[in-house]
Write an enzyme that holds these catalytic residues in place. Sequence first.
Site, PDB file in Angstrom:
ATOM      1  N   ARG A  89     -13.074 -38.610  24.705  1.00 11.86           N
ATOM      2  CA  ARG A  89     -11.949 -38.501  23.764  1.00 11.86           C
ATOM      3  C   ARG A  89     -11.435 -37.133  23.349  1.00 11.86           C
ATOM      4  O   ARG A  89     -10.067 -37.021  23.402  1.00 11.86           O
ATOM      5  CB  ARG A  89     -12.580 -39.140  22.516  1.00 11.86           C
ATOM      6  CG  ARG A  89     -12.724 -40.673  22.362  1.00 11.86           C
ATOM      7  CD  ARG A  89     -13.602 -41.286  21.723  1.00 11.86           C
ATOM      8  NE  ARG A  89     -14.930 -40.811  22.269  1.00 11.86           N
ATOM      9  CZ  ARG A  89     -15.514 -41.476  23.302  1.00 11.86           C
ATOM     10  NH1 ARG A  89     -14.902 -42.489  23.779  1.00 11.86           N
ATOM     11  NH2 ARG A  89     -16.416 -41.063  23.950  1.00 11.86           N
ATOM     12  N   THR A  90     -12.285 -36.215  23.101  1.00 14.47           N
ATOM     13  CA  THR A  90     -11.848 -34.941  22.632  1.00 14.47           C
ATOM     14  C   THR A  90     -10.956 -34.269  23.485  1.00 14.47           C
ATOM     15  O   THR A  90      -9.840 -33.887  23.379  1.00 14.47           O
ATOM     16  CB  THR A  90     -13.062 -34.095  22.023  1.00 14.47           C
ATOM     17  OG1 THR A  90     -13.782 -34.685  21.257  1.00 14.47           O
ATOM     18  CG2 THR A  90     -12.449 -32.667  21.408  1.00 14.47           C
ATOM     19  N   LYS A 111     -21.477 -17.542  38.444  1.00 13.33           N
ATOM     20  CA  LYS A 111     -21.551 -16.322  38.950  1.00 13.33           C
ATOM     21  C   LYS A 111     -22.106 -15.394  37.916  1.00 13.33           C
ATOM     22  O   LYS A 111     -22.358 -14.109  38.307  1.00 13.33           O
ATOM     23  CB  LYS A 111     -20.538 -15.683  39.547  1.00 13.33           C
ATOM     24  CG  LYS A 111     -19.844 -16.544  40.808  1.00 13.33           C
ATOM     25  CD  LYS A 111     -18.764 -15.801  41.214  1.00 13.33           C
ATOM     26  CE  LYS A 111     -17.710 -16.992  41.708  1.00 13.33           C
ATOM     27  NZ  LYS A 111     -15.966 -16.276  41.854  1.00 13.33           N
TER      28      LYS A 111
HETATM   29  N1   CP Z   1     -16.104 -38.187  19.507  1.00 15.83           N
HETATM   30  C1   CP Z   1     -16.114 -37.349  20.363  1.00 15.83           C
HETATM   31  O1   CP Z   1     -16.316 -36.223  20.277  1.00 15.83           O
HETATM   32  O2   CP Z   1     -16.002 -37.995  21.532  1.00 15.83           O
HETATM   33  P1   CP Z   1     -16.389 -37.322  22.993  1.00 15.83           P
HETATM   34  O3   CP Z   1     -17.737 -36.718  23.013  1.00 15.83           O
HETATM   35  O4   CP Z   1     -16.141 -38.475  24.125  1.00 15.83           O
HETATM   36  O5   CP Z   1     -15.316 -36.069  22.941  1.00 15.83           O
END
Ligand code: CP
Length: 305
Positions: A53-54, A82
Amino acid sequence: MEFRNRDIISIKDFTKDEILYVLKTAKKLESRPNPSLMKGRVMASLFFEPSTRTRLSFESAMTRLGGQVIGFSEPGNTSLKKGETLWDTIKMAEQYADVIVMRHPVEGAARLAAEASGVPIINGGDGANQHPTQTLLDLYTIQKAKGKIDGLNIGFLGDLKYGRTVHSLSTALTHFNSTLYLISPEALKMPESYTEELDRKKVKYHEESDLMKVIGKLDVLYATRIQKERFPDPMEYKKYAGVYKLDKSMLPHFKPTLKIMHPLPRVDEIHPELDNTPHALYFEQAGNGITVRQALLALVTGRIK
Ligand code: CP
């Protein structure tokens, strides 16, 4: 309000007025989309830890505003392999982008990156520490669904020890007049540094391990995943996996207006049979990530004042 060139590292850095300003900006962008607002601007998306999502919502936010995205989601394909340091990686990204969004497993990594960078850093999560943009979209979601943030009974459920989203949200809610119900096994309680903050700011809160004792009082239930990857001992994780599961058998106990939120991903905390009930707010919550992240990108690059 001046956000230009500002780093977004922790929700602790925000005043109430600043939080409300971001939410207001997001609301404006949602009602009047501007597909060329970020034209000519580049966002670096540096994900040293997994994300769906983020990362995708930041990248979608930038693209839908007419901007460009560069970056990586698999640090193993970069020169970190590296031996390049985080500091030098950020010094490179600042040459190539106008804003850097990053997620890193180490607490404090985003703050360090902000010291290295001449362009704004937006923290997409640092270890078990902070996830400020999630908090802003959570507040936006609550405000949109409930028409307010004050005066609500808000439950946090699950892994309150390692869950960074509840840490950030707890801090943000100290600015509002809601009552918190912190529901977790004893071993996964909210860390004292956060409950001390609630005490200091005179926020009403209750700690509870039995969800059914408080479920009927709640206006919002913010469920979280047990954070397997942060347990030092896998056997310890096994003790708590599946400890809270929301399903249809609980419907009679919910307030009719209860909204269930979850930062996602879920494992087994919310049965998919709840997805089509009026209580489910978690997919809409994830969708709000685009609007709120658009507002942040536009504010820190000075495209909106
Ligand atoms: N809510 C959230 O942070 O989802 P992700 O870890 O998929 O980004």
